[in-house]
Scaffold this motif. Structure first.
Motif, PDB file in Angstrom:
ATOM      1  N   TYR A  75      29.632  46.756  39.538  1.00  0.00           N
ATOM      2  CA  TYR A  75      31.138  46.288  39.608  1.00  0.00           C
ATOM      3  C   TYR A  75      31.353  44.959  38.901  1.00  0.00           C
ATOM      4  N   GLY A  76      32.498  44.836  38.167  1.00  0.00           N
ATOM      5  CA  GLY A  76      32.573  43.485  37.466  1.00  0.00           C
ATOM      6  C   GLY A  76      33.716  42.554  38.291  1.00  0.00           C
ATOM      7  N   TYR A  77      34.510  43.080  39.130  1.00  0.00           N
ATOM      8  CA  TYR A  77      35.492  42.367  39.734  1.00  0.00           C
ATOM      9  C   TYR A  77      35.417  42.509  41.273  1.00  0.00           C
ATOM     10  N   TRP A  78      35.612  41.451  42.045  1.00  0.00           N
ATOM     11  CA  TRP A  78      35.585  41.337  43.262  1.00  0.00           C
ATOM     12  C   TRP A  78      36.706  40.713  44.011  1.00  0.00           C
ATOM     13  N   GLY A  79      37.145  41.232  45.231  1.00  0.00           N
ATOM     14  CA  GLY A  79      38.105  40.569  45.942  1.00  0.00           C
ATOM     15  C   GLY A  79      37.477  39.483  46.653  1.00  0.00           C
ATOM     16  N   GLN A  80      38.082  38.720  47.464  1.00  0.00           N
ATOM     17  CA  GLN A  80      37.472  37.454  48.123  1.00  0.00           C
ATOM     18  C   GLN A  80      36.842  37.987  49.553  1.00  0.00           C
ATOM     19  N   GLY A  81      36.959  38.910  50.177  1.00  0.00           N
ATOM     20  CA  GLY A  81      36.423  39.491  51.273  1.00  0.00           C
ATOM     21  C   GLY A  81      37.417  39.308  52.464  1.00  0.00           C
TER      22      GLY A  81
ATOM     23  N   ASN B  56      49.171  49.720  42.957  1.00  0.00           N
ATOM     24  CA  ASN B  56      48.041  49.112  42.498  1.00  0.00           C
ATOM     25  C   ASN B  56      47.182  48.501  43.719  1.00  0.00           C
ATOM     26  N   THR B  57      47.001  49.479  44.817  1.00  0.00           N
ATOM     27  CA  THR B  57      46.529  49.099  46.020  1.00  0.00           C
ATOM     28  C   THR B  57      45.371  50.442  46.375  1.00  0.00           C
TER      29      THR B  57
ATOM     30  N   ALA C 158      44.848  44.636  47.144  1.00  0.00           N
ATOM     31  CA  ALA C 158      45.903  44.732  45.974  1.00  0.00           C
ATOM     32  C   ALA C 158      45.352  44.509  44.695  1.00  0.00           C
ATOM     33  N   ALA C 159      45.799  44.730  43.580  1.00  0.00           N
ATOM     34  CA  ALA C 159      45.083  44.521  42.386  1.00  0.00           C
ATOM     35  C   ALA C 159      46.227  43.904  41.446  1.00  0.00           C
ATOM     36  N   SER C 160      45.975  43.074  40.612  1.00  0.00           N
ATOM     37  CA  SER C 160      46.890  42.611  39.520  1.00  0.00           C
ATOM     38  C   SER C 160      46.125  42.436  38.425  1.00  0.00           C
ATOM     39  N   GLY C 161      46.959  42.319  37.249  1.00  0.00           N
ATOM     40  CA  GLY C 161      46.328  42.129  35.894  1.00  0.00           C
ATOM     41  C   GLY C 161      46.317  43.581  35.066  1.00  0.00           C
TER      42      GLY C 161
ATOM     43  N   GLN D  43      42.581  41.035  38.904  1.00  0.00           N
ATOM     44  CA  GLN D  43      42.562  40.186  40.116  1.00  0.00           C
ATOM     45  C   GLN D  43      42.498  40.967  41.411  1.00  0.00           C
ATOM     46  N   LEU D  44      41.756  40.788  42.330  1.00  0.00           N
ATOM     47  CA  LEU D  44      41.740  41.640  43.641  1.00  0.00           C
ATOM     48  C   LEU D  44      41.898  40.811  44.790  1.00  0.00           C
TER      49      LEU D  44
END
Length: 127
Positions: free
Chosen positions: A114-120, A79-80, A22-25, A2-3
């Protein structure tokens, strides 16, 4: 993974901003990371990427429009991934997205890979 991207805002032309993602997971170091942006009415475009080469060794890539002004970096312990943006121009105004893809898969500058995206996060540069 998750981003969550943050750090956008309003800045005058010539100013600077630093975006963070920031990434989690799952293990952050297992992903190549990229920044893309999308201006109003335009396609999403590549900004910068940082990709794995070997243990603790990465390559960085930039679009021609930001090369020399923007710097992408990552801190695996936190994780950033960061995007330092200097000498901002009104043309840099856009929503900025961070993204993650599996190591050495696809193309670093293609958002479809890219398979994972943050919210912008919105970046607005006034003239």
């Amino acid at each position: 993974v998750q981003l969550q991207a943050f750090g956008g805002g309003l800045v005058q032309a010539g100013g600077s901003l630093r975006l963070s993602c920031a990434a989690s997971g799952r293990t952050f170091s297992s992903y190549d990371m990229g920044w893309f942006r999308q201006a109003l009415g335009k396609e999403r475009e590549f900004v910068a990427a940082i990709t794995w080469i070997a243990y603790n060794t990465y390559s960085t890539y930039y679009s021609d429009s930001v090369k020399g002004r923007f710097t992408i970096s990552r801190d695996n312990a936190k994780n950033t991934v960061y995007l330092q943006m200097n000498r901002l121009e009104p043309e840099d105004t856009a929503v900025y997205y961070c993204a993650a893809k599996s190591l050495r898969s696809g193309n670093y500058d293609q958002h479809r890979d890219y398979g994972y995206w943050g919210q912008g996060t919105q970046v607005t540069v006034s003239s």
